[in-house]
Design a protein around this motif. Sequence first.
Motif, short mmCIF file in Angstrom:
data_model
loop_
_atom_site.label_atom_id
_atom_site.label_comp_id
_atom_site.label_asym_id
_atom_site.label_seq_id
_atom_site.Cartn_x
_atom_site.Cartn_y
_atom_site.Cartn_z
N PRO A 57 92.38 -9.35 40.30
CA PRO A 57 92.46 -10.81 40.41
C PRO A 57 92.37 -11.34 41.83
CG PRO A 57 94.10 -9.97 38.87
CD PRO A 57 93.51 -8.77 39.57
N GLU A 58 92.90 -10.61 42.79
CA GLU A 58 92.85 -11.09 44.17
C GLU A 58 91.42 -11.11 44.70
OE1 GLU A 58 95.51 -9.08 46.79
OE2 GLU A 58 97.30 -9.55 45.60
N ILE A 59 90.66 -10.11 44.36
CA ILE A 59 89.26 -10.09 44.78
C ILE A 59 88.45 -11.11 44.00
CG2 ILE A 59 87.19 -8.68 45.02
CD1 ILE A 59 88.99 -6.24 45.34
N ALA A 60 88.72 -11.23 42.71
CA ALA A 60 88.02 -12.22 41.89
C ALA A 60 88.21 -13.62 42.42
CB ALA A 60 88.48 -12.12 40.45
N ALA A 61 89.37 -13.89 43.02
CA ALA A 61 89.66 -15.23 43.56
C ALA A 61 88.79 -15.57 44.75
CB ALA A 61 91.13 -15.32 43.94
N LEU A 62 88.11 -14.58 45.32
CA LEU A 62 87.23 -14.83 46.46
C LEU A 62 85.88 -15.40 46.06
CD1 LEU A 62 87.87 -11.52 48.47
CD2 LEU A 62 88.90 -13.77 48.88
N LEU A 63 85.53 -15.33 44.77
CA LEU A 63 84.23 -15.82 44.32
C LEU A 63 84.08 -17.31 44.60
CD1 LEU A 63 83.82 -14.02 40.88
CD2 LEU A 63 82.33 -13.73 42.88
N LEU A 268 72.13 -14.22 50.04
CA LEU A 268 71.62 -15.18 51.00
C LEU A 268 72.54 -15.30 52.22
CD1 LEU A 268 70.18 -18.07 48.82
CD2 LEU A 268 68.90 -16.37 50.15
N LYS A 269 71.96 -15.42 53.38
CA LYS A 269 72.68 -15.38 54.65
C LYS A 269 73.80 -16.41 54.72
CE LYS A 269 72.50 -13.44 58.83
NZ LYS A 269 72.54 -11.97 59.01
N ASP A 270 73.56 -17.60 54.17
CA ASP A 270 74.56 -18.66 54.29
C ASP A 270 75.63 -18.59 53.21
OD1 ASP A 270 73.06 -19.43 52.14
OD2 ASP A 270 72.50 -21.41 52.93
N ASP A 271 75.59 -17.57 52.38
CA ASP A 271 76.57 -17.44 51.29
C ASP A 271 77.68 -16.48 51.69
OD1 ASP A 271 77.77 -17.79 48.85
OD2 ASP A 271 75.94 -17.48 47.69
N ALA A 272 78.47 -16.90 52.69
CA ALA A 272 79.50 -16.02 53.25
C ALA A 272 80.59 -15.68 52.24
CB ALA A 272 80.11 -16.67 54.49
N GLU A 273 80.97 -16.65 51.41
CA GLU A 273 82.03 -16.39 50.43
C GLU A 273 81.62 -15.31 49.44
OE1 GLU A 273 84.73 -20.01 49.19
OE2 GLU A 273 82.63 -20.61 49.14
#
Length: 316
Positions: A57-63, A268-273
């Motif tokens: 869940p903690e990693i999933a929250a980064l999406l 894509l480069k600008d998709d840092a999240e």
Amino acid sequence: MALRTTLTTTGLLGATAVLASLALTGCSGFGTAAAGAADAGGPDVPIGDEVSTTADPEIAALLPAAIVEKGHLDIAVDIPFPPMAMYDDTNREVGFDPELARLLGQKLDIDVSINKQAFDSVIPSLQAGKNDLILSGMNDTPERQETLNFVDYTHGGFAIVVEAGNAAGITTQSDLCGRTVAVQKATVQGELLRAMECGSSPVVVTELPSDLDAQTALRAGKADAYVSDAVVAEYAAATTSDGEAFDVVRDPENPAGFAPVYSGIGILKDDAELTEAIRQAFQALIDEGAYQQVLDRNNIGAYAVESAEVNRGAGS
């Protein structure tokens, strides 16, 4: 996937190529669909002896919120490109890339849709918003880093394949000078071959739509050799006509293979999240051993990376 790189030096595969030789032998809930599963409307988790994992869940929250709202990750995969990606006898996508996609979906607790995409259009498909990720054996290169971030997932290179028996007598990279060599379009092997220092006898490069087309050209006598990612070349040599159709050239000056490069998941480069979410999910798969299991399952364990890092291909 090996996997598909760019040129920084002259000489056949100067800065890119074979690692040590291998002993080769729709939407989904947490992966891609087995035949009929997606049609039934249910999630498509790894099945049979495929590798499985659990959500974090903690990693999933980064999406990114937009991905969560959409409800799935769209993933561009060039199929067939065995053993990186292929179909089984139920038309289910299997191989390293689809199976890793399923694992990432499980870890991030989100559906994935594996979308067949020709290799020369995978980057445009991200730019057009059709796909979110590329899992297609793509080499991490400085040129591609102008557009993409790479979460690097293998370390390997290229190989030279000839007809069984090697009647053409190709034993080193320099023997390709003056020869006709088949490659897959848009994989940059063509650049590598054209950049060789061959004097008045350059390599005649034949670029074809797919890697299978390049293999077919060799078998049909329309090429003296074909150049591909090492993992793909070794697989082709081991499995085509029960291993009787092709030989992989073992260059005595490079007994461990040509210098390897990183390949990875393109974002894509600008998709840092999204980059960070994928990086952390991949690291979790490394830590728990699922990543190595899916490599070994597809006979490419020698191409493993030790940690999830971004854009290690600079200068390769």
